[in-house]
Design a protein around this motif. Structure first.
Motif, PDB file in Angstrom:
ATOM      1  N   PRO A 147       0.819  -1.221   0.000  1.00 36.16           N
ATOM      2  CA  PRO A 147       0.000   0.000   0.000  1.00 36.16           C
ATOM      3  C   PRO A 147       0.853   1.272   0.000  1.00 36.16           C
ATOM      4  N   ASN A 148       0.485   2.204  -0.855  1.00 34.59           N
ATOM      5  CA  ASN A 148       1.142   3.517  -0.969  1.00 34.59           C
ATOM      6  C   ASN A 148       2.598   3.444  -1.409  1.00 34.59           C
TER       7      ASN A 148
ATOM      8  N   LEU B 253      11.258  -1.602  -4.011  1.00 39.65           N
ATOM      9  CA  LEU B 253      10.260  -0.522  -4.012  1.00 39.65           C
ATOM     10  C   LEU B 253      10.930   0.810  -4.276  1.00 39.65           C
ATOM     11  N   LYS B 254      10.169   1.730  -4.899  1.00 42.04           N
ATOM     12  CA  LYS B 254      10.678   3.091  -5.092  1.00 42.04           C
ATOM     13  C   LYS B 254      10.758   3.773  -3.744  1.00 42.04           C
TER      14      LYS B 254
END
Length: 112
Positions: free
Chosen positions: A46-47, A109-110
């Motif tokens: 999430p996010n 992940l970024k």
């Protein structure tokens, strides 16, 4: 040749290899407990946006902790910071032993 009394190689232990493995699993446990690696059962965190995928990672063991933290150690070795689509499975041996399998997709992940 069938094995009547179980797998003897599983019971034979090499203390030098075990020490390396235990240290690796402790590092993986510390990373997980510290929140440095995310594990989710969904296809995304999430996010957060996925920057790269390293592929499927799998770890199996007769001990659940070894299978779970071994999976995390593999993700760390691949330089991943999350495991997506996490799943686990347990198979029961006729002698009563349990064999655990943990698997998921290692991803990067970024940054926020």
């Amino acid at each position: 040749m069938p094995l009547i009394f179980g797998n003897p190689s599983r019971k034979a232990r090499n203390s030098k290899d075990d020490a390396k493995k235990d240290q690796r699993l402790e590092l993986a446990r510390a990373q997980y407990v510290g929140g440095n690696i995310k594990i989710v059962t969904t296809e995304q965190v999430p996010n957060r946006e996925v920057m790269g995928t390293f592929g499927l990672i799998v770890c199996r063991s007769y001990n659940f902790d070894n299978a779970f933290y071994g999976l995390i150690a593999q993700a760390i070795d691949a330089n991943a910071d999350a495991i997506l689509s996490y799943r686990e499975n347990v198979a029961f041996h006729p002698e009563g032993d349990r064999y655990y399998s943990c698997f998921g997709t290692a991803v990067r992940l970024k940054k926020k």
